[in-house]
Design an enzyme around this catalytic site. Structure first.
Site, short mmCIF file in Angstrom:
data_model
loop_
_atom_site.label_atom_id
_atom_site.label_comp_id
_atom_site.label_asym_id
_atom_site.label_seq_id
_atom_site.Cartn_x
_atom_site.Cartn_y
_atom_site.Cartn_z
N SER A 72 0.81 -1.23 0.00
CA SER A 72 0.00 0.00 0.00
C SER A 72 0.85 1.28 0.00
O SER A 72 0.45 2.28 -0.61
CB SER A 72 -0.94 -0.01 1.21
N THR A 73 2.01 1.27 0.65
CA THR A 73 2.85 2.48 0.70
C THR A 73 3.51 2.70 -0.66
O THR A 73 3.53 3.82 -1.18
CB THR A 73 3.91 2.36 1.81
N LYS A 111 10.25 -8.30 4.54
CA LYS A 111 9.30 -7.94 3.50
C LYS A 111 8.54 -9.19 3.06
O LYS A 111 8.94 -10.29 3.37
CB LYS A 111 10.05 -7.36 2.28
N GLU A 164 10.63 -8.36 -5.65
CA GLU A 164 11.10 -7.20 -4.87
C GLU A 164 12.59 -7.34 -4.57
O GLU A 164 13.36 -6.37 -4.69
CB GLU A 164 10.33 -7.09 -3.55
C1 5RP Z 1 4.87 -6.89 -0.28
C2 5RP Z 1 5.77 -6.15 0.63
C3 5RP Z 1 5.31 -4.81 1.08
O1 5RP Z 1 6.26 -3.87 0.69
C4 5RP Z 1 5.14 -4.83 2.59
O2 5RP Z 1 4.22 -5.86 2.91
C5 5RP Z 1 4.64 -3.50 3.12
O3 5RP Z 1 3.34 -3.24 2.67
P1 5RP Z 1 2.50 -1.97 3.13
O4 5RP Z 1 3.19 -0.77 2.55
O5 5RP Z 1 1.12 -2.21 2.56
O6 5RP Z 1 2.48 -1.93 4.63
O7 5RP Z 1 6.83 -6.58 1.00
O8 5RP Z 1 5.32 -8.19 -0.51
#
Ligand code: 5RP
Length: 220
Positions: free
Chosen positions: A28-29, A91, A100
């Site tokens: 989401s970020t 992550k 990623e």
């Molecule tokens: C996805 C990730 C995301 O970057 C991690 O889960 C953080 O997510 P959010 O910004 O929604 O808190 O690693 O696999």
């Protein structure tokens, strides 16, 4: 007023300049960052780390590229589930950890965007491990037996059985108590046959942008 995640995303825009190749993280970020980057109308090429990030980038009007079309990644901007005081990360709660890790580790600069809730004094918690389905049972047994984690195959919401990643694999969530040496655990998990990637990120130390209400601080 920006939310904490939005203020981190907005601050990260300052790392992006015309002509760069930008890695687009997932979650989401990172999604907020992608939308804001689209609004800037910069001349950048973007490599997405998931189907989701790609779809958001398409909607934001960004120019997309594959890794064989670029010489490298100038800046990758991605979220995290945990950041410890040494800027080691966990992550992968969104299931996008393998791509990623490729993109974030390739980047000349890795910018990690989080809100304050992700900043933790200790490295402990759920570490996602992407595995080829064929090897899920022995990998889970080895992570539990050799590394002392509590393991479960991640199951879907709106789907019966295991979730399937963008690479066609499964995810084992491995719960760890306090980890003294995250780098060693990252390497150890990676050595298990059948593991594609694990959610411990210790190698390309990120600049961490921590969002608070309408402001963000940069840790480097
Ligand atoms: C996805 C990730 C995301 O970057 C991690 O889960 C953080 O997510 P959010 O910004 O929604 O808190 O690693 O696999």
């Amino acid at each position: 007023m920006d939310s904490p995640k939005a203020s981190a995303a907005r601050k990260a825009l300052g790392f992006i300049k015309d002509g760069m190749v930008v890695g687009l993280g997932s979650g989401s970020t990172a999604a907020l960052f992608i939308e804001m980057l689209g609004g800037k109308k910069l001349d950048v090429a973007c490599v997405a780390t998931s189907h989701d990030a790609r779809a958001i980038a398409v909607r934001a009007g960004l120019c997309l590229a594959e890794l064989d079309q670029v010489k490298g990644i100038d800046v990758a901007v991605d979220g995290a589930d945990l950041v410890d005081p040494s800027r080691n990360l966990i992550k992968g709660m969104g299931g996008a950890l393998a791509r990623e890790k490729v993109v974030d580790y390739l980047a000349k600069k890795f910018v990690c965007v989080v809100d304050e809730s992700k900043m933790k004094p200790d490295f402990r918690g759920i570490v996602p491990v992407e595995v080829i389905p064929f090897a899920a049972s022995p990998v889970a047994r080895e992570i539990a037996g050799e590394f002392g984690a509590k393991v479960s195959v991640r199951c879907g919401c709106g789907k019966c059985g295991p979730i399937v990643t963008d690479n066609g694999n499964w995810i084992i969530d491995a719960g760890f108590g306090k980890v003294a040496n995250p780098g060693r655990l990252e390497s150890g998990l990676q050595c298990i046959p059948g593991v594609v990637a694990n959610g411990i990120f210790t190698r390309n130390r990120p600049v961490v942008v921590v969002g608070g209400k309408d402001r963000a601080k940069v840790l480097e």
